[in-house]
Design an enzyme around this catalytic site. Structure first.
Site, PDB file in Angstrom:
ATOM      1  CE  LYS A 157      -1.479   1.781   3.987  1.00  0.00           C
ATOM      2  NZ  LYS A 157      -1.470   3.278   4.321  1.00  0.00           N
ATOM      3  CG  ASN A 158       2.565   2.563   3.461  1.00  0.00           C
ATOM      4  OD1 ASN A 158       1.410   2.946   3.560  1.00  0.00           O
ATOM      5  ND2 ASN A 158       3.394   2.623   4.706  1.00  0.00           N
ATOM      6  CB  CYS A 205      -3.895  11.357  11.476  1.00  0.00           C
ATOM      7  SG  CYS A 205      -2.173  10.381  12.035  1.00  0.00           S
ATOM      8  NE  ARG A 258       1.658  10.383  10.475  1.00  0.00           N
ATOM      9  CZ  ARG A 258       1.095   9.254   9.560  1.00  0.00           C
ATOM     10  NH1 ARG A 258       0.197   8.852   9.689  1.00  0.00           N
ATOM     11  NH2 ARG A 258       1.993   9.072   8.685  1.00  0.00           N
ATOM     12  CG  ASP A 263       3.480   1.105   9.451  1.00  0.00           C
ATOM     13  OD1 ASP A 263       3.168   2.207  10.386  1.00  0.00           O
ATOM     14  OD2 ASP A 263       3.561   1.493   8.308  1.00  0.00           O
ATOM     15  NE  ARG A 284      -6.794   4.504   5.712  1.00  0.00           N
ATOM     16  CZ  ARG A 284      -5.545   4.977   6.380  1.00  0.00           C
ATOM     17  NH1 ARG A 284      -5.493   4.739   7.609  1.00  0.00           N
ATOM     18  NH2 ARG A 284      -4.524   5.327   5.796  1.00  0.00           N
TER      19      ARG A 284
HETATM   20  C1  UD1 Z   1       5.030   6.514   6.617  1.00  0.00           C
HETATM   21  C2  UD1 Z   1       4.253   5.341   6.383  1.00  0.00           C
HETATM   22  C3  UD1 Z   1       3.808   5.084   7.558  1.00  0.00           C
HETATM   23  C4  UD1 Z   1       4.888   4.562   8.604  1.00  0.00           C
HETATM   24  C5  UD1 Z   1       5.937   5.670   8.598  1.00  0.00           C
HETATM   25  C6  UD1 Z   1       7.382   5.463   9.302  1.00  0.00           C
HETATM   26  C7  UD1 Z   1       3.119   5.954   4.179  1.00  0.00           C
HETATM   27  C8  UD1 Z   1       1.946   6.312   3.545  1.00  0.00           C
HETATM   28  N1  UD1 Z   1       3.092   5.909   5.536  1.00  0.00           N
HETATM   29  O1  UD1 Z   1       4.383   7.631   7.048  1.00  0.00           O
HETATM   30  O2  UD1 Z   1       2.931   4.068   7.231  1.00  0.00           O
HETATM   31  O3  UD1 Z   1       4.493   4.363   9.749  1.00  0.00           O
HETATM   32  O4  UD1 Z   1       6.389   6.316   7.302  1.00  0.00           O
HETATM   33  O5  UD1 Z   1       7.946   4.166   8.813  1.00  0.00           O
HETATM   34  O6  UD1 Z   1       4.146   5.486   3.463  1.00  0.00           O
HETATM   35  N2  UD1 Z   1       7.634  14.245  10.513  1.00  0.00           N
HETATM   36  C9  UD1 Z   1       7.723  15.521  11.016  1.00  0.00           C
HETATM   37  N3  UD1 Z   1       7.625  16.456   9.698  1.00  0.00           N
HETATM   38  C10 UD1 Z   1       7.621  15.938   8.501  1.00  0.00           C
HETATM   39  C11 UD1 Z   1       7.367  14.797   8.299  1.00  0.00           C
HETATM   40  C12 UD1 Z   1       7.561  13.766   9.357  1.00  0.00           C
HETATM   41  O7  UD1 Z   1       7.899  16.108  11.981  1.00  0.00           O
HETATM   42  O8  UD1 Z   1       7.272  16.879   7.522  1.00  0.00           O
HETATM   43  C13 UD1 Z   1       7.516  13.352  11.742  1.00  0.00           C
HETATM   44  C14 UD1 Z   1       6.287  12.406  11.761  1.00  0.00           C
HETATM   45  O9  UD1 Z   1       5.418  13.377  12.607  1.00  0.00           O
HETATM   46  C15 UD1 Z   1       6.960  11.410  12.656  1.00  0.00           C
HETATM   47  C16 UD1 Z   1       8.213  11.168  11.950  1.00  0.00           C
HETATM   48  O10 UD1 Z   1       8.651  12.194  11.420  1.00  0.00           O
HETATM   49  O11 UD1 Z   1       7.198  11.452  13.811  1.00  0.00           O
HETATM   50  C17 UD1 Z   1       8.508  10.080  10.889  1.00  0.00           C
HETATM   51  O12 UD1 Z   1       7.377  10.197   9.987  1.00  0.00           O
HETATM   52  P1  UD1 Z   1       7.515   9.634   8.620  1.00  0.00           P
HETATM   53  O13 UD1 Z   1       8.656   8.918   8.422  1.00  0.00           O
HETATM   54  O14 UD1 Z   1       7.406  10.992   7.483  1.00  0.00           O
HETATM   55  O15 UD1 Z   1       6.023   9.061   8.210  1.00  0.00           O
HETATM   56  P2  UD1 Z   1       5.055   9.238   7.197  1.00  0.00           P
HETATM   57  O16 UD1 Z   1       5.673   9.337   5.826  1.00  0.00           O
HETATM   58  O17 UD1 Z   1       3.867  10.177   7.303  1.00  0.00           O
END
Ligand code: UD1
Length: 436
Positions: free
Chosen positions: A22-23, A120, A125, A310, A402
């Protein structure tokens, strides 16, 4: 709203085919916006999230054709022209990763208006790293009334980008924007998740020049345009890891066909430490557990190749029945233990303090009605239900839909007693959460 009922106690025997990730799929779908030629994605999962993103892409002028090809489900996405570069709140809020259309829209048209995704269920996030990276690439970003207004009328320019911490989404988003930027982009402290290598492979098949994806330093040499391609979505490591844990809690022997052991090594190592038997096969991974009780093991979630956040909820469900006490640390998201109180309703002994949960194994879990709070939490309740005494009913199954394709069918084929109850459940619900 649908529910899932699980009659606990059946051992699992058989084979579970692992779907496309999915991701990965949702980022690959966003990548299709970068070209006016068709992008054909094979091994596509059919999920609520891919449908949500499909609905959004159609707003931009994307034609989407789904069919069952020789190698399974496939989707062809074709955007001859971007007819609108606006992503409205009501579609972005359903799935936060749809925010990743922003970069491709700017790269292709020079402007975009995309709703901020908001917080969320699993944490605040923010998307600050995404926006900073797009600004570094030359986009002018303004925020008004919950929307990002982005402009780059003369196109994006390559840049040196250093992330202060690892973000999967920000790394992918930067890649999606940088492939059409003029000059070279270097991403330092990039996330190394397999979905990033998958995205880069697809972009390269479309004519992009990306090197080093899957390592902390990714180099992109911008090209003027991309063309169409065919790409197979990488197998879903989270789905594979989830069924590995399911086999370990229920006992029996399950082959996860199509799974890539190297993508879930951290989980498999923990399963072995706990006492399950794990072997790599030529077409996947085999998980086996005889009747012996599992041992408690500690873990900490980490960016790839560490233990995936995850899979944390699923492993916690497993530890509720282990011998001894397990300490589980969550380091990626600040609010990701919402499954703990639901597991406690089934008799688990868990205490949570900050980012740490202590799980003291109990002799047995007892079935109970439980509530899914997010995607991975909901599947941890199904896993607990497989080993509980009696019938567990998991409410708010839309979370599960989802990200897990045909979950009941896949588990039932191995002997689990899992069924979907369709129709209204006697509890209120809201469908606004947008987690991983
Ligand atoms: C993706 C995956 C999710 C997985 C996560 C971590 C998808 C759709 N989702 O989520 O399933 O749990 O990676 O492996 O691919 N952060 C910030 N600022 C930003 C971006 C991130 O502070 O601009 C923080 C987030 O709040 C979190 C951390 O960085 O605490 C890591 O998040 P991130 O790796 O970006 O996760 P996602 O890409 O949202």
């Amino acid at each position: 709203m649908d529910r899932i009922a699980i009659q606990g106690g059946a051992r699992l025997h058989g084979e579970i085919p692992i779907s496309g990730a999915k991701n990965s799929a949702i980022k690959l779908m966003a990548a299709s916006l970068l070209t006016d030629a068709p992008l054909r994605l094979t091994n596509m999962p059919r999920l609520a999230d891919t449908r949500s993103l499909g609905a959004l892409l159609k707003r931009f002028g994307t034609e989407i054709v789904e069919r069952d090809g020789e190698a399974g489900p496939e989707t062809t996405l074709h955007t001859p022209e971007i007819t609108s570069a606006i992503a409205p709140y009501d579609l972005v809020r359903k799935m936060r990763a749809s925010f990743n259309v922003l970069g491709p829209l700017i790269a292709r048209t020079g402007h975009a208006k995309v709703s901020l995704p908001g917080g969320c269920a699993i944490g605040a996030r923010p998307v600050d790293l995404h926006l900073k990276a797009l600004e570094a690439l030359g986009a002018k970003i303004d925020l008004h009334e919950g929307y990002v207004y982005a402009q780059a009328p003369r196109g994006l320019k390559g840049a040196e980008i250093r992330f202060p911490f690892v973000s999967v989404g920000a790394t992918e988003h930067t890649l999606l924007a940088a492939v059409l930027a003029e000059g070279e982009t270097v991403i330092h402290n990039a996330a190394c998740e397999p979905e990033i290598a998958d995205l880069a492979e697809c972009l390269n098949a479309m004519g992009a020049r990306v090197e080093g994806a899957g390592t902390p330093t990714v180099r992109v040499t911008g090209v003027a345009r991309l063309h169409g391609a065919t790409h197979a979505v990488t197998p879903d490591r989270i789905e594979a890891g989830t069924y590995a844990v399911a086999a370990a809690i229920a006992g029996g022997e399950v082959r996860l066909t199509g799974a890539r052991a190297e993508h879930i090594r951290a989980l498999l190592d923990k399963l072995v430490e706990a006492g399950a038997e794990v072997s790599d096969t030529n077409d996947g991974v085999r998980i086996k557990r005889n009747g012996a009780r599992l041992n408690a093991v500690d873990l900490s979630t980490d960016p790839y190749p560490g233990f995936a956040t995850d899979l944390q909820a699923q492993f916690m469900a497993l530890m509720t029945l282990a011998k001894g006490e397990s300490t589980i640390r969550e380091t990626i998201f600040e609010n990701r233990f919402m499954h703990a109180p639901e597991l406690m309703r089934m008799g688990a002994d868990i205490s949570v303090s900050g980012g740490e949960a202590r799980v003291r194994g109990v002799d047995a879990l007892e079935a109970a009605p439980v509530m899914a709070t997010d995607l991975r939490a909901s599947v941890s309740l199904v896993i607990a239900g497989l080993a509980a005494r009696g019938e567990t009913v998991v409410h708010r199954v839309y979370h599960l839909d989802r990200g897990f394709e045909r979950l009941e069918a896949k588990l039932s084929a191995c002997g689990a007693q899992v069924r979907r109850i369709t129709g209204d459940a006697p509890e209120p619900g809201s469908e606004t959460e947008t987690e991983d």
